[in-house]
Scaffold this motif. Structure first.
Motif, PDB file in Angstrom:
ATOM      1  N   GLY A 137       0.817  -1.214   0.000  1.00  0.00           N
ATOM      2  CA  GLY A 137       0.000   0.000   0.000  1.00  0.00           C
ATOM      3  C   GLY A 137       0.846   1.258   0.000  1.00  0.00           C
ATOM      4  N   GLY A 138       1.946   1.245   0.744  1.00  0.00           N
ATOM      5  CA  GLY A 138       2.841   2.405   0.788  1.00  0.00           C
ATOM      6  C   GLY A 138       3.516   2.661  -0.546  1.00  0.00           C
ATOM      7  N   VAL A 139       3.922   1.588  -1.209  1.00  0.00           N
ATOM      8  CA  VAL A 139       4.535   1.726  -2.540  1.00  0.00           C
ATOM      9  C   VAL A 139       3.513   2.279  -3.530  1.00  0.00           C
ATOM     10  CG1 VAL A 139       5.507   0.419  -4.491  1.00  0.00           C
ATOM     11  CG2 VAL A 139       6.305  -0.027  -2.155  1.00  0.00           C
ATOM     12  N   ARG A 140       2.310   1.752  -3.490  1.00  0.00           N
ATOM     13  CA  ARG A 140       1.258   2.255  -4.391  1.00  0.00           C
ATOM     14  C   ARG A 140       0.953   3.721  -4.107  1.00  0.00           C
ATOM     15  NH1 ARG A 140      -2.961  -2.812  -4.374  1.00  0.00           N
ATOM     16  NH2 ARG A 140      -1.809  -4.065  -5.876  1.00  0.00           N
ATOM     17  N   ALA A 141       0.912   4.078  -2.843  1.00  0.00           N
ATOM     18  CA  ALA A 141       0.593   5.467  -2.478  1.00  0.00           C
ATOM     19  C   ALA A 141       1.632   6.431  -3.027  1.00  0.00           C
ATOM     20  CB  ALA A 141       0.481   5.598  -0.958  1.00  0.00           C
ATOM     21  N   ILE A 142       2.909   6.101  -2.908  1.00  0.00           N
ATOM     22  CA  ILE A 142       3.934   7.030  -3.390  1.00  0.00           C
ATOM     23  C   ILE A 142       3.947   7.083  -4.911  1.00  0.00           C
ATOM     24  CG2 ILE A 142       5.981   5.537  -3.483  1.00  0.00           C
ATOM     25  CD1 ILE A 142       5.728   9.138  -2.077  1.00  0.00           C
ATOM     26  N   ARG A 143       3.624   5.976  -5.559  1.00  0.00           N
ATOM     27  CA  ARG A 143       3.537   5.980  -7.031  1.00  0.00           C
ATOM     28  C   ARG A 143       2.410   6.891  -7.503  1.00  0.00           C
ATOM     29  NH1 ARG A 143       4.518  -0.399  -8.350  1.00  0.00           N
ATOM     30  NH2 ARG A 143       6.778  -0.335  -8.108  1.00  0.00           N
ATOM     31  N   ARG A 144       1.384   7.020  -6.679  1.00  0.00           N
ATOM     32  CA  ARG A 144       0.253   7.895  -7.007  1.00  0.00           C
ATOM     33  C   ARG A 144       0.467   9.322  -6.500  1.00  0.00           C
ATOM     34  NH1 ARG A 144      -3.976   3.241  -5.271  1.00  0.00           N
ATOM     35  NH2 ARG A 144      -3.896   2.078  -7.213  1.00  0.00           N
ATOM     36  N   GLY A 145       1.601   9.555  -5.854  1.00  0.00           N
ATOM     37  CA  GLY A 145       1.910  10.895  -5.367  1.00  0.00           C
ATOM     38  C   GLY A 145       1.295  11.226  -4.014  1.00  0.00           C
ATOM     39  N   ASN A 146       0.740  10.248  -3.341  1.00  0.00           N
ATOM     40  CA  ASN A 146       0.108  10.482  -2.044  1.00  0.00           C
ATOM     41  C   ASN A 146       1.149  10.267  -0.936  1.00  0.00           C
ATOM     42  OD1 ASN A 146      -1.474  10.590   0.256  1.00  0.00           O
ATOM     43  ND2 ASN A 146      -3.171   9.465  -0.678  1.00  0.00           N
ATOM     44  N   VAL A 147       1.914  11.330  -0.669  1.00  0.00           N
ATOM     45  CA  VAL A 147       3.018  11.258   0.284  1.00  0.00           C
ATOM     46  C   VAL A 147       2.517  10.994   1.703  1.00  0.00           C
ATOM     47  CG1 VAL A 147       4.929  12.565   1.308  1.00  0.00           C
ATOM     48  CG2 VAL A 147       4.480  12.716  -1.153  1.00  0.00           C
ATOM     49  N   ALA A 148       1.431  11.629   2.098  1.00  0.00           N
ATOM     50  CA  ALA A 148       0.916  11.458   3.466  1.00  0.00           C
ATOM     51  C   ALA A 148       0.508   9.998   3.707  1.00  0.00           C
ATOM     52  CB  ALA A 148      -0.264  12.391   3.718  1.00  0.00           C
ATOM     53  N   ARG A 149      -0.175   9.412   2.750  1.00  0.00           N
ATOM     54  CA  ARG A 149      -0.585   8.002   2.897  1.00  0.00           C
ATOM     55  C   ARG A 149       0.640   7.085   2.878  1.00  0.00           C
ATOM     56  NH1 ARG A 149      -4.616   4.606   3.098  1.00  0.00           N
ATOM     57  NH2 ARG A 149      -4.739   2.718   1.822  1.00  0.00           N
TER      58      ARG A 149
END
Length: 186
Positions: free
Chosen positions: A65-77
């Motif tokens: 989930g963390g890898v997916r979040a950063i790929r989507r630009g969602n730094v907080a998540r």
């Protein structure tokens, strides 16, 4: 951000790694006295491997989930999930060290040919990857702690983060496979 820590990220990574590995090897090799820890009932000690398998599965989910979040630009998540991953890793380690210190490593009870040619090499790779993952994870977390988010892309954080996440995922996955061989198959 802690500027003094920023310039000591490699040294702090090394220190945390040495302490972590000393605890793990101390527990596995019996160097930590059993009397140093309170004893839990056998049912609690017996439940720890099963709890750690669940913790490992949850950690795999938070890392992905963390890898997916950063790929989507969602730094907080991304930050929240990776800190959760580290918390799960810490929980796993505390439970593992506690049980290993009190009971020692679990013996493989399957066929000796499987132990010799599959289980032991598989376990060795798992241990090696876990050992390599520890400093990678500390390094990435220390970079994230000591730099503002806006500066992280210009550090080793993105590159080292990919390595740390990959090693962590493989190590947790292999740990679940080891658990399966020790507790579910044999």
């Amino acid at each position: 951000m802690d500027l003094q820590a920023r310039y000591r990220v490699p040294a702090l990574t090394g220190l945390l790694t040495v302490v972590s590995l000393a605890l793990v090897f101390g527990a596995v090799l019996g160097a930590i006295p059993r009397s140093a820890l309170p004893t839990a009932p056998a049912s609690v000690l017996g439940a720890i491997p099963h709890a750690n398998a669940v913790v490992s599965a949850l950690a795999i989910g938070t890392i992905v989930g963390g890898v997916r979040a950063i790929r989507r630009g969602n730094v907080a998540r991304h930050r929240k999930l990776m800190l959760s991953s580290f918390g799960l890793f810490a929980l796993f380690l505390v439970l593992y060290l506690y049980r290993i210190t009190l009971e020692g490593p679990t013996d493989f009870t399957g066929p000796s040919v499987v132990e010799t040619y599959f289980y032991l090499p598989f376990l060795a790779i798992h241990i090696l990857l876990a050992i390599i993952a520890i400093p990678a994870v500390y390094y990435v977390l220390l970079l994230a702690y000591t730099y503002p988010v806006s500066e992280l892309p210009s550090t080793n954080h993105p590159r080292a983060g990919k390595l740390a996440a990959g090693l962590w995922l493989i190590s947790f996955s292999m740990g679940i496979a080891v658990y399966t061989m020790l507790y579910l198959v044999w």
